[in-house]
Design a protein around this motif. Structure first.
Motif, short mmCIF file in Angstrom:
data_model
loop_
_atom_site.label_atom_id
_atom_site.label_comp_id
_atom_site.label_asym_id
_atom_site.label_seq_id
_atom_site.Cartn_x
_atom_site.Cartn_y
_atom_site.Cartn_z
N SER A 35 0.71 -1.26 -0.07
CA SER A 35 0.01 -0.05 0.15
C SER A 35 0.87 1.31 0.04
O SER A 35 1.99 1.19 0.55
CB SER A 35 -0.95 -0.17 1.17
N GLU A 47 -4.84 5.75 1.80
CA GLU A 47 -3.90 4.96 0.63
C GLU A 47 -4.36 5.73 -0.54
O GLU A 47 -5.23 6.15 -0.89
CB GLU A 47 -4.94 3.59 0.78
N GLN A 50 -2.05 1.17 -4.64
CA GLN A 50 -1.88 -0.34 -4.12
C GLN A 50 -1.48 -1.17 -5.33
O GLN A 50 -1.67 -0.90 -6.48
CB GLN A 50 -3.34 -0.76 -3.85
#
Length: 223
Positions: A35, A47, A50
């Motif tokens: 992440s 976040e 990813q």
């Protein structure tokens, strides 16, 4: 490239990069999940990217950028190919195809970051949680995710209580089963019925950018 890399085990919560600091190695995940988070010196973070087996941590550094723009943390333990950045830079300089692949993946990362930032601002927590679970399923390729509510609250940039409520709603609908830091996805179709359009946009962008082979052909020279 594999002859100059080594397969390493990456533990859950292991920090791989810090925002503003130089990377020493690039990582090509095989069955782990990484992440990218906004700088965690702030009271809150979330976040912004990813990556799993489809990508690489350190594409920008491989092309000459010295520092990582975000914190990189392992959120799904597993293995990755680790290669020294100096070696990877030399390979990129020697291979036009590899250099273009890195550039293309950087474009996809920027697209994903922009979509995640907009998603955090405009879409509901349920939509964002569904998106995160689907993204994780795609990259880990298993329905059982080792993820605590505390980790999810960090990734989604919300209070832990909010994640507990949203995950509880998904469990009541029969979409997931949660216990002891594990989330077992039972109904992918249910998540797809709730997720925002950003998820499909990511898939479309990746396919368009990374799987189009025409761009790697060398340019024709005039005689």
């Amino acid at each position: 490239m594999l002859s100059q890399a080594k397969l390493v085990e990456l533990d859950e919560a292991a920090p791989l990069a810090r925002a503003g600091q130089a990377l020493t190695h690039a990582y090509f995940p095989t069955d782990c999940l990484i992440s990218l988070l906004t700088h965690r010196v702030q009271p809150r973070c979330f976040e912004v990217g990813q990556l799993g087996y489809e990508g690489v941590l350190g594409a920008g550094s491989a092309l000459g950028v010295s520092a990582c723009a975000f914190d990189a943390v392992v959120i799904g333990a597993g293995r990755a190919w680790q290669i020294d950045l100096q070696r990877l830079r030399a390979l990129c300089q020697a291979s036009r195809t590899l250099s273009l692949l890195m550039t293309r993946f950087l474009y996809f990362e920027l697209s994903q970051m922009g979509a995640l930032a907009a998603c955090a601002h405009f879409h509901s927590l349920e939509q964002r949680l569904a998106r995160f679970l689907l993204m994780s399923l795609d990259r880990l390729r298993v329905p059982d995710l080792r993820m605590t509510h505390e980790a999810l609250s960090l990734i989604l940039g919300v209070r832990r209580a909010s994640v507990t409520l949203a995950a509880g709603e998904f469990q009541q609908r029969g979409w997931i089963q949660y216990s002891r830091g594990h989330m077992l996805v039972l109904n992918r179709a249910g998540l797809l019925s709730t997720v925002c359009a950003c998820y499909g946009q990511d898939l479309s962008t990746y396919e368009q950018v990374m799987q189009d082979v025409d761009w790697v052909k060398p340019p024709r020279t005039r005689r």
